[in-house]
Design an enzyme around this catalytic site. Structure first.
Site, PDB file in Angstrom:
ATOM      1  N   HIS A  10       0.852  -1.322  -0.068  1.00  0.00           N
ATOM      2  CA  HIS A  10       0.022   0.164   0.108  1.00  0.00           C
ATOM      3  C   HIS A  10       0.961   1.128  -0.257  1.00  0.00           C
ATOM      4  O   HIS A  10       0.630   2.059  -0.746  1.00  0.00           O
ATOM      5  CB  HIS A  10      -0.957   0.066   1.239  1.00  0.00           C
ATOM      6  CG  HIS A  10      -1.810  -1.089   1.210  1.00  0.00           C
ATOM      7  ND1 HIS A  10      -2.474  -1.541   0.026  1.00  0.00           N
ATOM      8  CD2 HIS A  10      -1.910  -2.207   2.275  1.00  0.00           C
ATOM      9  CE1 HIS A  10      -3.241  -2.531   0.256  1.00  0.00           C
ATOM     10  NE2 HIS A  10      -3.029  -2.985   1.417  1.00  0.00           N
ATOM     11  N   CYS A  42      -7.643  -5.902   4.731  1.00  0.00           N
ATOM     12  CA  CYS A  42      -9.074  -5.228   5.569  1.00  0.00           C
ATOM     13  C   CYS A  42     -10.257  -6.392   5.001  1.00  0.00           C
ATOM     14  O   CYS A  42     -11.097  -6.525   5.535  1.00  0.00           O
ATOM     15  CB  CYS A  42      -9.425  -3.982   5.241  1.00  0.00           C
ATOM     16  SG  CYS A  42      -9.545  -3.594   3.433  1.00  0.00           S
TER      17      CYS A  42
HETATM   18  C1  LIG Z   1      -5.791  -8.837   8.372  1.00  0.00           C
HETATM   19  C2  LIG Z   1      -5.302  -7.512   8.271  1.00  0.00           C
HETATM   20  C3  LIG Z   1      -6.362  -6.354   8.172  1.00  0.00           C
HETATM   21  C4  LIG Z   1      -6.173  -5.022   8.302  1.00  0.00           C
HETATM   22  N1  LIG Z   1      -7.241  -4.225   8.190  1.00  0.00           N
HETATM   23  C5  LIG Z   1      -6.918  -2.806   7.934  1.00  0.00           C
HETATM   24  C6  LIG Z   1      -8.167  -1.986   7.999  1.00  0.00           C
HETATM   25  O1  LIG Z   1      -9.251  -2.131   8.017  1.00  0.00           O
HETATM   26  N2  LIG Z   1      -7.798  -0.596   7.764  1.00  0.00           N
HETATM   27  C7  LIG Z   1      -6.409  -0.279   7.696  1.00  0.00           C
HETATM   28  O2  LIG Z   1      -6.199   0.970   7.518  1.00  0.00           O
HETATM   29  N3  LIG Z   1      -5.511  -1.108   7.874  1.00  0.00           N
HETATM   30  C8  LIG Z   1      -5.532  -2.372   8.000  1.00  0.00           C
HETATM   31  N4  LIG Z   1      -4.451  -3.188   7.854  1.00  0.00           N
HETATM   32  C9  LIG Z   1      -3.334  -2.764   8.155  1.00  0.00           C
HETATM   33  C10 LIG Z   1      -2.684  -2.519   6.660  1.00  0.00           C
HETATM   34  O3  LIG Z   1      -2.898  -3.727   5.912  1.00  0.00           O
HETATM   35  C11 LIG Z   1      -1.168  -2.189   6.972  1.00  0.00           C
HETATM   36  O4  LIG Z   1      -1.067  -0.924   7.511  1.00  0.00           O
HETATM   37  C12 LIG Z   1      -0.698  -2.109   5.365  1.00  0.00           C
HETATM   38  O5  LIG Z   1      -0.599  -3.096   4.768  1.00  0.00           O
HETATM   39  C13 LIG Z   1       0.728  -1.235   5.475  1.00  0.00           C
HETATM   40  O6  LIG Z   1       1.186  -1.327   3.901  1.00  0.00           O
HETATM   41  P1  LIG Z   1       2.675  -1.078   3.779  1.00  0.00           P
HETATM   42  O7  LIG Z   1       3.067  -1.079   2.579  1.00  0.00           O
HETATM   43  O8  LIG Z   1       3.488  -0.343   4.753  1.00  0.00           O
HETATM   44  O9  LIG Z   1       3.362  -2.564   4.147  1.00  0.00           O
HETATM   45  P2  LIG Z   1       2.969  -4.048   3.922  1.00  0.00           P
HETATM   46  O10 LIG Z   1       1.570  -4.340   3.674  1.00  0.00           O
HETATM   47  O11 LIG Z   1       3.730  -4.851   5.205  1.00  0.00           O
HETATM   48  O12 LIG Z   1       3.787  -4.405   2.754  1.00  0.00           O
HETATM   49  C14 LIG Z   1       5.311  -4.346   2.584  1.00  0.00           C
HETATM   50  C15 LIG Z   1       5.626  -4.823   1.240  1.00  0.00           C
HETATM   51  O13 LIG Z   1       7.266  -4.798   1.291  1.00  0.00           O
HETATM   52  C16 LIG Z   1       7.569  -6.133   0.699  1.00  0.00           C
HETATM   53  N5  LIG Z   1       9.038  -6.188   1.334  1.00  0.00           N
HETATM   54  C17 LIG Z   1       9.215  -6.490   2.680  1.00  0.00           C
HETATM   55  N6  LIG Z   1      10.561  -6.697   2.419  1.00  0.00           N
HETATM   56  C18 LIG Z   1      11.083  -6.818   1.431  1.00  0.00           C
HETATM   57  C19 LIG Z   1      12.369  -6.887   0.734  1.00  0.00           C
HETATM   58  N7  LIG Z   1      13.699  -7.207   1.945  1.00  0.00           N
HETATM   59  N8  LIG Z   1      12.533  -6.954  -0.260  1.00  0.00           N
HETATM   60  C20 LIG Z   1      11.534  -6.914  -1.049  1.00  0.00           C
HETATM   61  N9  LIG Z   1      10.310  -6.558  -0.783  1.00  0.00           N
HETATM   62  C21 LIG Z   1      10.261  -6.599   0.437  1.00  0.00           C
HETATM   63  C22 LIG Z   1       6.578  -7.170   1.219  1.00  0.00           C
HETATM   64  O14 LIG Z   1       6.574  -8.035   0.147  1.00  0.00           O
HETATM   65  C23 LIG Z   1       5.358  -6.204   0.950  1.00  0.00           C
HETATM   66  O15 LIG Z   1       4.796  -6.272  -0.549  1.00  0.00           O
HETATM   67  C24 LIG Z   1      -5.090  -4.414   8.269  1.00  0.00           C
HETATM   68  C25 LIG Z   1      -3.764  -5.535   8.328  1.00  0.00           C
HETATM   69  C26 LIG Z   1      -4.122  -6.655   8.333  1.00  0.00           C
HETATM   70  C27 LIG Z   1      -2.981  -8.000   8.273  1.00  0.00           C
END
Ligand SMILES: Cc1cc2nc3c(=O)[nH]c(=O)nc-3n(C[C@H](O)[C@H](O)[C@H](O)COP(=O)(O)OP(=O)(O)OC[C@H]3O[C@@H](n4cnc5c(N)ncnc54)[C@H](O)[C@@H]3O)c2cc1C
Length: 444
Positions: A10, A42
């Site tokens: 995201h 979510c």
């Molecule tokens: C079951 C569930 C329900 C949720 N419901 C909600 C909700 O209703 N509302 C809300 O606001 N939030 C919700 N969340 C929280 C939300 O999903 C997270 O805050 C969000 O995914 C964060 O996004 P991000 O891109 O920072 O990290 P992440 O989603 O953790 O993505 C990180 C990315 O980095 C990649 N990555 C990591 N390390 C490496 C590496 N070394 N090399 C290459 N790629 C790498 C991974 O593959 C991944 O694609 C929920 C989470 C879960 C698990």
């Protein structure tokens, strides 16, 4: 300029799209170790619980979509090391192919990882995590293919655990919800509100096993029981959702870290190193309710931080306005929303806070249909009376009202400003003496 992005869920996707949509002429290279991007966690409980027909709608981006706009995306390629001095990213593909990519600017969007507790039995079959699309798919396949799974223990009664408890009940399973706290949702709601959600869970058949710590998962290859310091429960599946930790291994020893390991960032999302930015679940946020940096892992924050970083990286100064941790949950039709601090959390932080709480029907009594009880609590500082949090609960959809309080916390509005605020009245929607007004008027 060459920009390398590590992680394209995201936060990464929002950042990449903002850069591609608004700035021309940059080379954008992206690595993600997963095979898919933009999975909406979510939707996981909705999918498991059969409230949506399938996972297809839970993705909004892809390698193809981002490449069509001009980025180079390497999927299933893990970044293994970063030389921050020489400005080089090292990665390895699933096929073993090695990559060395130099950068002018680096964006870390590596997200968070589910906490994996060191307890005996955690590697048994049918012990599940819930973060990725693949995790949800595995749970659903097991539920379909293994009818012997009749009882499920959900460990962790935060919002994900509570949502999953509902999802497994909807599958017709016996569900134990286990947590060391006294009630569910302890981060976001005060006790009277937590009690309401626990009542809702109990009324829908979820067994609540609180004030106990999981010590062991028992079984012979597959899960047979979960053992806590209070008892032993015969279960066929254990779902661990006891929280997430920032995935910040790549910057350890080089970038400043917050107390939980998240990258400390400023309001432009810059880390302690020039030209290195961090966004989403791997980074801190500025929390307006405490006027300080904090860690609040939400997709909403991830997306906003991605947009902020994109503009700064591409040369337009833009500071984050901060967040309040606004959140919501809807369980078997009972809705709770909150923003900022609870009274209990404020007190734990040593803030001299007061609360005002009011309960009423959503609409006038003569509106006999679709008219439910609403509870509202507003939390404010005793010294300057600024609002620092709010909680609302009802079977009615009261969700939009919390945005008003999110803005109030952000803009440091006092409780007194709400006393005679112009809130419209129409019987279809609310009462002439709206519960927001009534709660504010009741403030000491
Ligand atoms: C079951 C569930 C329900 C949720 N419901 C909600 C909700 O209703 N509302 C809300 O606001 N939030 C919700 N969340 C929280 C939300 O999903 C997270 O805050 C969000 O995914 C964060 O996004 P991000 O891109 O920072 O990290 P992440 O989603 O953790 O993505 C990180 C990315 O980095 C990649 N990555 C990591 N390390 C490496 C590496 N070394 N090399 C290459 N790629 C790498 C991974 O593959 C991944 O694609 C929920 C989470 C879960 C698990």
């Amino acid at each position: 300029m060459k920009i390398v992005v590590v992680g394209a869920n995201h936060a990464g996707t929002a950042c990449i799209n903002t850069m591609l949509d608004n700035y021309k002429g940059n080379e954008i290279v992206v690595f993600d170790q997963n095979s898919n991007i933009s999975f909406l966690g979510c939707g996981m409980a909705l999918w498991i619980g059969g409230q949506i027909s399938g996972p297809e709608g839970l993705f909004y981006s892809s390698k193809d979509k981002l490449e069509a706009k001009g980025a180079k995306i390497h999927m299933e390629t893990e970044v293994t090391n970063i030389d921050f001095d020489k400005k080089i990213v090292y990665a390895t593909g699933k096929d073993g192919k090695k990559y060395q990519e130099s950068y002018d600017k680096l964006i870390l969007s590596t997200g968070s990882l589910p906490i994996n507790p060191e307890i005996p039995g955690k590697d048994l079959d049918n012990v599940q995590f819930v973060k990725l699309y693949q995790h949800a798919e595995e749970v659903i396949n097991k539920l379909k293919e293994r009818p012997e799974i009749k009882t499920v223990a959900v460990v962790g009664a935060g919002y994900i655990g509570v949502e999953l408890a509902e999802a497994f009940k909807r599958w017709g399973k016996d569900v134990h919800l286990i947590d060391f706290c006294d009630e569910c949702l302890s981060t976001y709601y005060d006790k009277p509100f937590r009690d309401k959600m626990d009542t809702q869970l109990l009324n829908n058949g979820v067994k609540l096993n609180y004030k106990q710590l999981v010590k062991e998962i028992k079984g012979d290859k597959r899960v047979q029981a979960v053992v806590t310091d209070k008892g032993e429960y015969q279960v066929d599946m254990v779902v661990l959702c006891i929280g997430f930790r920032p995935n910040s291994a790549l910057g350890k020893g080089k970038l400043n870290l917050f107390r939980n390991g998240a990258y400390v960032v400023d309001r432009t999302q810059k880390t302690s190193l020039d030209d290195v930015y961090a966004i989403g679940d791997c980074a801190t946020v500025f929390d307006n309710s405490i006027d300080d940096i904090n860690y609040i892992a939400l997709a909403t924050n991830a997306v906003r931080s991605g947009i902020v970083a994109a503009h700064n990286v591409c040369g337009t100064k833009l500071e984050s306005i901060g967040v309040q941790g606004s959140n919501g949950i809807s369980i078997f039709g009972y809705n709770m929303v909150s923003t900022g601090l609870t009274l209990e959390k404020a007190q734990r932080l040593g803030i001299d806070a007061l609360e005002t709480t009011f309960h009423d029907l959503q609409k006038p009594e003569f509106m006999e249909h679709n008219n439910e009880q609403v509870s509202i609590r507003i939390v404010y500082r005793k010294d300057d009376r600024t609002i620092i949090g709010a909680q609302i609960a009802s079977k009615q959809d009261i969700s939009m009202a919390i945005h008003l309080f999110s803005l109030a916390v952000q803009e440091k509005v006092t409780i007194d400003k709400f006393k005679l605020l112009d809130i419209f009245f129409l019987p279809h929607f609310n009462k002439p003496y709206n519960y927001i007004t009534m709660a504010a008027l009741g403030a000491k």
